[in-house]
Design a protein around this motif. Structure first.
Motif, PDB file in Angstrom:
ATOM      1  N   GLY A  11       0.799  -1.160   0.015  1.00  0.00           N
ATOM      2  CA  GLY A  11       0.153  -0.047   0.251  1.00  0.00           C
ATOM      3  C   GLY A  11       0.843   1.093   0.013  1.00  0.00           C
ATOM      4  N   SER A  12       1.881   1.367   0.864  1.00  0.00           N
ATOM      5  CA  SER A  12       2.794   2.259   0.845  1.00  0.00           C
ATOM      6  C   SER A  12       3.891   2.122  -0.243  1.00  0.00           C
ATOM      7  N   ASN A  13       4.330   1.351  -0.913  1.00  0.00           N
ATOM      8  CA  ASN A  13       5.232   1.046  -1.922  1.00  0.00           C
ATOM      9  C   ASN A  13       6.513   1.211  -1.052  1.00  0.00           C
ATOM     10  N   ALA A  14       6.870   0.614  -0.020  1.00  0.00           N
ATOM     11  CA  ALA A  14       8.154   0.672   0.758  1.00  0.00           C
ATOM     12  C   ALA A  14       8.243  -0.585   1.647  1.00  0.00           C
ATOM     13  N   ALA A  15       9.594  -0.710   1.796  1.00  0.00           N
ATOM     14  CA  ALA A  15       9.959  -1.747   2.735  1.00  0.00           C
ATOM     15  C   ALA A  15      10.610  -1.288   3.946  1.00  0.00           C
ATOM     16  N   PHE A  16      10.356  -1.782   5.216  1.00  0.00           N
ATOM     17  CA  PHE A  16      10.697  -1.053   6.351  1.00  0.00           C
ATOM     18  C   PHE A  16      11.450  -2.220   7.286  1.00  0.00           C
ATOM     19  N   LEU A  17      12.540  -1.637   7.911  1.00  0.00           N
ATOM     20  CA  LEU A  17      13.160  -2.212   8.818  1.00  0.00           C
ATOM     21  C   LEU A  17      12.929  -1.916  10.267  1.00  0.00           C
ATOM     22  N   PHE A  18      12.256  -2.531  11.004  1.00  0.00           N
ATOM     23  CA  PHE A  18      11.858  -2.256  12.499  1.00  0.00           C
ATOM     24  C   PHE A  18      12.506  -2.863  13.477  1.00  0.00           C
ATOM     25  N   ALA A  19      12.699  -2.399  14.542  1.00  0.00           N
ATOM     26  CA  ALA A  19      13.505  -2.915  15.607  1.00  0.00           C
ATOM     27  C   ALA A  19      12.376  -3.790  16.397  1.00  0.00           C
ATOM     28  N   GLY A  20      13.057  -4.689  17.062  1.00  0.00           N
ATOM     29  CA  GLY A  20      12.022  -5.648  17.862  1.00  0.00           C
ATOM     30  C   GLY A  20      11.509  -6.942  17.034  1.00  0.00           C
ATOM     31  N   ASP A  21      11.363  -8.141  17.713  1.00  0.00           N
ATOM     32  CA  ASP A  21      11.056  -9.293  17.277  1.00  0.00           C
ATOM     33  C   ASP A  21       9.789  -9.064  16.368  1.00  0.00           C
ATOM     34  N   LEU A  22       8.885  -8.424  16.873  1.00  0.00           N
ATOM     35  CA  LEU A  22       7.564  -8.271  16.262  1.00  0.00           C
ATOM     36  C   LEU A  22       7.225  -7.038  15.326  1.00  0.00           C
ATOM     37  N   GLY A  23       8.579  -6.109  15.398  1.00  0.00           N
ATOM     38  CA  GLY A  23       8.550  -5.001  14.572  1.00  0.00           C
ATOM     39  C   GLY A  23       7.624  -3.758  15.187  1.00  0.00           C
ATOM     40  N   THR A  24       7.674  -3.915  16.536  1.00  0.00           N
ATOM     41  CA  THR A  24       6.998  -2.938  17.180  1.00  0.00           C
ATOM     42  C   THR A  24       7.902  -1.919  17.674  1.00  0.00           C
ATOM     43  N   GLY A  25       9.078  -1.769  17.518  1.00  0.00           N
ATOM     44  CA  GLY A  25      10.091  -0.848  17.848  1.00  0.00           C
ATOM     45  C   GLY A  25      10.432   0.289  16.660  1.00  0.00           C
ATOM     46  N   GLN A  26      11.346   1.062  16.941  1.00  0.00           N
ATOM     47  CA  GLN A  26      11.609   2.019  16.164  1.00  0.00           C
ATOM     48  C   GLN A  26      11.841   1.693  14.738  1.00  0.00           C
ATOM     49  N   CYS A  27      11.486   2.445  13.687  1.00  0.00           N
ATOM     50  CA  CYS A  27      11.891   2.295  12.547  1.00  0.00           C
ATOM     51  C   CYS A  27      13.200   2.705  12.020  1.00  0.00           C
ATOM     52  N   LEU A  28      14.199   1.539  11.396  1.00  0.00           N
ATOM     53  CA  LEU A  28      15.576   1.875  11.661  1.00  0.00           C
ATOM     54  C   LEU A  28      15.856   2.229  10.272  1.00  0.00           C
ATOM     55  N   HIS A  29      15.098   1.833   9.098  1.00  0.00           N
ATOM     56  CA  HIS A  29      15.421   2.058   7.785  1.00  0.00           C
ATOM     57  C   HIS A  29      14.179   1.777   7.117  1.00  0.00           C
ATOM     58  N   MET A  30      14.293   2.501   5.825  1.00  0.00           N
ATOM     59  CA  MET A  30      12.941   2.409   4.982  1.00  0.00           C
ATOM     60  C   MET A  30      13.499   2.481   3.506  1.00  0.00           C
ATOM     61  N   VAL A  32      12.049   2.823  -0.207  1.00  0.00           N
ATOM     62  CA  VAL A  32      10.785   3.409  -0.990  1.00  0.00           C
ATOM     63  C   VAL A  32      11.015   2.759  -2.603  1.00  0.00           C
ATOM     64  N   ILE A  33       9.800   1.992  -3.009  1.00  0.00           N
ATOM     65  CA  ILE A  33       9.800   1.268  -4.249  1.00  0.00           C
ATOM     66  C   ILE A  33       9.595   2.274  -5.190  1.00  0.00           C
ATOM     67  N   SER A  34      10.171   2.324  -6.134  1.00  0.00           N
ATOM     68  CA  SER A  34      10.076   3.658  -7.285  1.00  0.00           C
ATOM     69  C   SER A  34       9.361   3.007  -8.400  1.00  0.00           C
ATOM     70  N   GLU A  35       8.337   3.644  -8.905  1.00  0.00           N
ATOM     71  CA  GLU A  35       7.578   2.952  -9.935  1.00  0.00           C
ATOM     72  C   GLU A  35       8.242   3.312 -11.122  1.00  0.00           C
ATOM     73  N   GLU A  36       9.328   4.100 -11.249  1.00  0.00           N
ATOM     74  CA  GLU A  36      10.054   4.338 -12.319  1.00  0.00           C
ATOM     75  C   GLU A  36      10.999   3.210 -12.839  1.00  0.00           C
ATOM     76  N   MET A  37      11.297   2.453 -11.965  1.00  0.00           N
ATOM     77  CA  MET A  37      12.358   1.395 -12.232  1.00  0.00           C
ATOM     78  C   MET A  37      11.777   0.337 -13.108  1.00  0.00           C
ATOM     79  N   LYS A  38      11.808   0.766 -14.602  1.00  0.00           N
ATOM     80  CA  LYS A  38      10.967  -0.050 -15.448  1.00  0.00           C
ATOM     81  C   LYS A  38      11.822  -1.404 -15.936  1.00  0.00           C
ATOM     82  N   GLU A  39      13.192  -1.468 -15.747  1.00  0.00           N
ATOM     83  CA  GLU A  39      13.963  -2.454 -16.078  1.00  0.00           C
ATOM     84  C   GLU A  39      13.948  -3.905 -15.113  1.00  0.00           C
TER      85      GLU A  39
END
Length: 83
Positions: A11-30, A32-39
Motif C-alpha cells: 500500500g505504501s510501496n515501501a520496505a521497512f526495517l523495524f526494531a524488535g522481534d515483532l516489529g513494534t520498535g523504532q523504524c531503523l530503515h526505509m 521506497v519502491i520507485s515506479e520508475e524502475m522499469k528494467e
C-alpha cells in the motif's frame, strides 16, 4: 543479538526495517519502491528492497527474526525462529 523485523507494504510501496522481534520498535530503515524502475519486474523490485533492508540490519548489528509481506518479493515463508 538484537532482533528486527522487515515489513514489505504494498500500500505504501515501501520496505521497512523495524526494531524488535515483532516489529513494534523504532523504524531503523526505509526503502521506497520507485515506479520508475522499469528494467525490473515487480517481484525483483521488492526482492531488491528486501535485500537492502537485510544489509542495513547486518550493518546495524540486528538479527532479522521475521519478514512480513515476503510474498511480494517471491518468498513463500518467513524466517523460522532459532532455538
Amino acid at each position: 543479538m538484537r532482533k528486527a523485523c522487515i515489513e514489505l507494504m504494498a500500500g505504501s510501496n515501501a520496505a521497512f526495517l523495524f526494531a524488535g522481534d515483532l516489529g513494534t520498535g523504532q523504524c531503523l530503515h526505509m526503502v521506497v519502491i520507485s515506479e520508475e524502475m522499469k528494467e525490473f519486474s515487480v517481484t525483483e523490485k521488492w526482492a531488491k528492497a528486501l535485500a537492502l533492508c537485510q544489509q542495513k540490519a547486518v550493518e546495524l548489528k540486528y538479527e532479522v527474526s521475521r519478514i512480513r509481506g515476503g510474498a511480494l518479493a517471491g518468498l513463500s515463508y518467513t524466517i523460522p525462529k532459532k532455538n
